[in-house]
Write an enzyme that holds these catalytic residues in place. Structure first.
Site, PDB file in Angstrom:
ATOM      1  N   LYS A 142       0.897  -1.163   0.000  1.00 55.96           N
ATOM      2  CA  LYS A 142       0.000   0.000   0.000  1.00 55.96           C
ATOM      3  C   LYS A 142       0.931   1.207   0.000  1.00 55.96           C
ATOM      4  O   LYS A 142       1.500   1.555   1.017  1.00 55.96           O
ATOM      5  CB  LYS A 142      -0.882  -0.020   1.266  1.00 55.96           C
ATOM      6  N   GLU A 145       9.299   1.206  11.156  1.00 57.38           N
ATOM      7  CA  GLU A 145      10.349   2.216  10.939  1.00 57.38           C
ATOM      8  C   GLU A 145       9.667   3.573  11.041  1.00 57.38           C
ATOM      9  O   GLU A 145       8.937   3.961  10.138  1.00 57.38           O
ATOM     10  CB  GLU A 145      10.961   2.057   9.536  1.00 57.38           C
ATOM     11  N   CYS A 155      13.812  10.740   7.496  1.00 55.76           N
ATOM     12  CA  CYS A 155      13.568  10.268   8.867  1.00 55.76           C
ATOM     13  C   CYS A 155      14.814  10.367   9.726  1.00 55.76           C
ATOM     14  O   CYS A 155      14.738  10.603  10.926  1.00 55.76           O
ATOM     15  CB  CYS A 155      13.038   8.841   8.842  1.00 55.76           C
ATOM     16  N   GLU A 193       9.288  15.923  15.739  1.00 56.02           N
ATOM     17  CA  GLU A 193       9.782  15.818  14.374  1.00 56.02           C
ATOM     18  C   GLU A 193       9.061  16.861  13.513  1.00 56.02           C
ATOM     19  O   GLU A 193       7.833  16.854  13.426  1.00 56.02           O
ATOM     20  CB  GLU A 193       9.489  14.412  13.852  1.00 56.02           C
TER      21      GLU A 193
HETATM   22  P1  NAD Z   1       2.233   8.585   7.687  1.00 62.54           P
HETATM   23  O1  NAD Z   1       2.404   7.800   8.921  1.00 62.54           O
HETATM   24  O2  NAD Z   1       1.228   9.644   7.653  1.00 62.54           O
HETATM   25  O3  NAD Z   1       1.903   7.621   6.469  1.00 62.54           O
HETATM   26  C1  NAD Z   1       2.750   6.541   6.124  1.00 62.54           C
HETATM   27  C2  NAD Z   1       1.924   5.494   5.418  1.00 62.54           C
HETATM   28  O4  NAD Z   1       1.028   4.922   6.360  1.00 62.54           O
HETATM   29  C3  NAD Z   1       1.072   6.022   4.278  1.00 62.54           C
HETATM   30  O5  NAD Z   1       1.045   5.056   3.246  1.00 62.54           O
HETATM   31  C4  NAD Z   1      -0.301   6.159   4.930  1.00 62.54           C
HETATM   32  O6  NAD Z   1      -1.365   6.065   4.012  1.00 62.54           O
HETATM   33  C5  NAD Z   1      -0.296   4.969   5.870  1.00 62.54           C
HETATM   34  N1  NAD Z   1      -1.177   5.066   7.030  1.00 62.54           N
HETATM   35  C6  NAD Z   1      -1.484   6.154   7.756  1.00 62.54           C
HETATM   36  N2  NAD Z   1      -2.344   5.830   8.744  1.00 62.54           N
HETATM   37  C7  NAD Z   1      -2.558   4.499   8.646  1.00 62.54           C
HETATM   38  C8  NAD Z   1      -3.372   3.565   9.374  1.00 62.54           C
HETATM   39  N3  NAD Z   1      -4.127   3.954  10.395  1.00 62.54           N
HETATM   40  N4  NAD Z   1      -3.362   2.278   8.994  1.00 62.54           N
HETATM   41  C9  NAD Z   1      -2.602   1.860   7.952  1.00 62.54           C
HETATM   42  N5  NAD Z   1      -1.855   2.696   7.217  1.00 62.54           N
HETATM   43  C10 NAD Z   1      -1.812   4.002   7.568  1.00 62.54           C
HETATM   44  O7  NAD Z   1       3.692   9.155   7.345  1.00 62.54           O
HETATM   45  P2  NAD Z   1       4.130  10.064   6.122  1.00 62.54           P
HETATM   46  O8  NAD Z   1       3.658  11.449   6.390  1.00 62.54           O
HETATM   47  O9  NAD Z   1       3.772   9.417   4.833  1.00 62.54           O
HETATM   48  O10 NAD Z   1       5.714   9.988   6.251  1.00 62.54           O
HETATM   49  C11 NAD Z   1       6.432  10.769   7.132  1.00 62.54           C
HETATM   50  C12 NAD Z   1       6.804  10.001   8.375  1.00 62.54           C
HETATM   51  O11 NAD Z   1       7.498   8.799   8.018  1.00 62.54           O
HETATM   52  C13 NAD Z   1       7.750  10.748   9.252  1.00 62.54           C
HETATM   53  O12 NAD Z   1       7.344  10.635  10.586  1.00 62.54           O
HETATM   54  C14 NAD Z   1       9.081  10.042   9.042  1.00 62.54           C
HETATM   55  O13 NAD Z   1       9.992  10.157  10.081  1.00 62.54           O
HETATM   56  C15 NAD Z   1       8.650   8.646   8.837  1.00 62.54           C
HETATM   57  N6  NAD Z   1       9.685   7.891   8.141  1.00 62.54           N
HETATM   58  C16 NAD Z   1      10.396   6.944   8.824  1.00 62.54           C
HETATM   59  C17 NAD Z   1      11.423   6.260   8.203  1.00 62.54           C
HETATM   60  C18 NAD Z   1      12.227   5.206   8.903  1.00 62.54           C
HETATM   61  O14 NAD Z   1      12.807   4.369   8.231  1.00 62.54           O
HETATM   62  N7  NAD Z   1      12.291   5.184  10.205  1.00 62.54           N
HETATM   63  C19 NAD Z   1      11.701   6.524   6.878  1.00 62.54           C
HETATM   64  C20 NAD Z   1      10.957   7.501   6.207  1.00 62.54           C
HETATM   65  C21 NAD Z   1       9.938   8.179   6.852  1.00 62.54           C
END
Ligand code: NAD
Length: 478
Positions: free
Chosen positions: A176, A251, A285, A385
């Site tokens: 997804k 992650e 991240c 963050e």
């Molecule tokens: P997000 O959590 O809003 O979304 C990430 C993904 O999760 C998207 O595909 C979204 O549709 C899905 N999602 C959201 N709520 C969900 C739920 N309730 N159930 C299932 N899926 C759900 O994050 P974002 O805004 O897309 O990305 C930014 C965040 O990602 C930042 O916090 C960043 O630090 C983190 N990040 C972490 C890493 C790592 O490896 N640790 C790498 C990149 C980004």
């Protein structure tokens, strides 16, 4: 002949090795970061579309998991070639939907995932999947059907870092992809088909987290989840998975610090900190968003950091000269501006930047590279963050104090330590509560384990540690 990818992006999912019409009717617009204009529309997958994709993955599982590891490694190598052959198309697409400067898209957004894929194939050929323990033959077996959920900031890397090790382990996947930057995942699906990955081994859908994401997380035939994204969404997914006793790799976010010790080359460390914190406009991240320097040298650090930031003039991501692009979305822009205003309200001092758009960049999602001084480690801007080009410079009174500040957030993803004494730097690095630490500017590895501790998540990606996340041991008593 296959339809053009633009057509497929407009209304389809990738299920069972082909682009198919979905039951979902909802269209999600994808915006160009530099202009705010609609770039494409994608169809949101419904729970019944998710069901169809999971069943395709389940059908593909017996044949794929039975293939010898060397054959799976060869398939991953073919996939690598197929992605490499379209590298420029990936880079351009990512620059448009995420806003990453094209030079960085080529090197990091596309170069890193290619390296991850190559290392995964290499690791697979060197791993052993059985061992004798006492009277048992211990066999490492694929966990089964994997549900992978990814964010928008590195839309190829985050996907490859999950899908490649899952396929290496013999699992099949339903991805997804992020609804904010979904176009890359569709090009990736095309390359998987072109490389001859068997139908159903990788299935790709897009949709909002609450609908499509949760349908995948809770689908009865999904055996394992791998999630990258915010701590907020990770917590929700872990709760849902917990009630189903379903394993998850998480992650999540970070608030990582650069620790500059009193014997370090401050100018080099401060320059590195700015380039690192502002990479991909701070939407990384592992961004080192807190620069901790000896208190007596704060002004010097601020001067170097401001001079470095001044070279990062926000510009069109498709321009070869640009080193700082726009943010990825309007909501991201509002969020980052909100934090900059909050920092000022909290009493931090603007060293450079601010909440107003950069001169001449009123269209699109541009923000000024911003550095704060007089930051207290407890301020919101030093704890949460921000995910934008915002750096906090904080004074410390020695190694113990620097470690206390660095470890004083709920996160634990990355860090950096600078000292002219490598052993001292290493000793401090060992005391940082983080999954990855740069010592004196050591380069990011796409081979060594990557992941976090505390609220930055659990589990690891890359290389054999990444593959191990998708294997489960079975003891055959002999
Ligand atoms: P997000 O959590 O809003 O979304 C990430 C993904 O999760 C998207 O595909 C979204 O549709 C899905 N999602 C959201 N709520 C969900 C739920 N309730 N159930 C299932 N899926 C759900 O994050 P974002 O805004 O897309 O990305 C930014 C965040 O990602 C930042 O916090 C960043 O630090 C983190 N990040 C972490 C890493 C790592 O490896 N640790 C790498 C990149 C980004």
């Amino acid at each position: 002949m296959a339809a053009r990818v633009e057509d497929q992006r407009a209304r389809r999912g990738y299920i069972g090795g082909e682009f198919v019409e979905l039951e979902g009717q909802e269209r999600i617009p994808v915006f160009e970061a530099s202009s705010g204009e609609v770039l494409a529309e994608v169809t949101e997958a419904t729970p019944s579309d998710v069901d169809r994709a999971v069943r395709a993955a389940q059908r593909a599982l017996p044949e794929w998991s039975a293939r010898p590891p060397a054959e799976r490694a060869a398939a991953l190598s073919s996939w690598h070639q197929a992605i490499e052959g379209r590298a420029e198309e990936f880079a351009t697409s990512i620059s448009r939907e995420v806003g990453t400067p094209i030079r960085h898209s080529r090197s990091i957004q596309v170069g890193n995932p290619l390296a991850i894929l190559a290392h995964t194939a290499d690791a697979l050929t060197s791993m052993t999947f059985t061992e004798q323990v006492g009277n048992c033959l211990v066999a490492l077996e694929p966990v089964g059907v994997v549900g992978a959920i990814t964010p928008w900031n590195y839309p190829l890397q985050q996907v490859v870092a999950k899908v490649a090790p899952a396929l290496a382990a013999g699992c099949t996947v339903v991805l997804k992809a992020s609804e904010v930057a979904p176009l890359t995942a569709f090009i990736l699906a095309e390359t998987a088909g072109a490389a001859g990955l068997p139908p159903g081994t990788l299935n790709v859908l897009v949709g909002r987290g609450e609908l499509t994401g949760e349908a995948l997380v809770t689908h009865p035939l999904v055996d394992k989840l791998s999630f990258t994204g915010s701590t907020r969404a990770g917590r929700r997914i872990a709760e849902l998975a917990g009630s189903l006793v379903r394993p998850v790799t998480l992650e999540l976010g970070g608030k990582s610090a650069s620790l500059v010790l009193d014997d370090a080359d401050l100018a080099t460390a401060a320059k590195f900190a700015v380039y690192n914190a502002f990479l991909n406009s701070g939407q990384t991240c592992t961004a080192l968003t807190r620069l901790l320097v000896p208190r007596a040298r704060i002004r010097e650090a601020e001067e170097v950091a401001a001079a470095t930031a001044a070279k990062l003039v926000p510009g069109d991501p498709l321009d070869e000269a640009t080193r700082l692009g726009p943010l990825a979305s309007e909501s991201q822009l509002e969020r980052v501006r909100g934090y900059i205003r909050l920092g000022i309200e909290e009493g931090a001092r603007l060293v450079c930047g601010g909440a107003a758009p950069p001169a001449g960049r009123e269209r699109g999602y541009y923000v000024q590279p911003t550095i704060f001084g007089d930051v207290d480690p407890g301020m919101t801007i030093a704890q949460e963050e921000i995910f934008g080009p915002v750096l906090c410079i904080i004074g410390h009174d020695g190694d113990d104090h620097a470690l206390e500040i660095a470890n004083g957030t709920p996160y634990g993803l990355a860090g950096a330590v600078w000292s002219s004494d490598q052993q001292r730097a290493l000793a401090v690095a060992r005391r940082l509560r983080a999954g990855t630490v740069e010592v004196n500017g050591g380069a990011f590895s796409t081979e060594a384990p990557f992941g976090g501790v505390r609220q930055s998540g659990y589990g690891r990606e890359f290389g054999r540690y990444g593959i191990a996340e998708f294997l489960t041991p079975k003891s055959l008593q002999l």
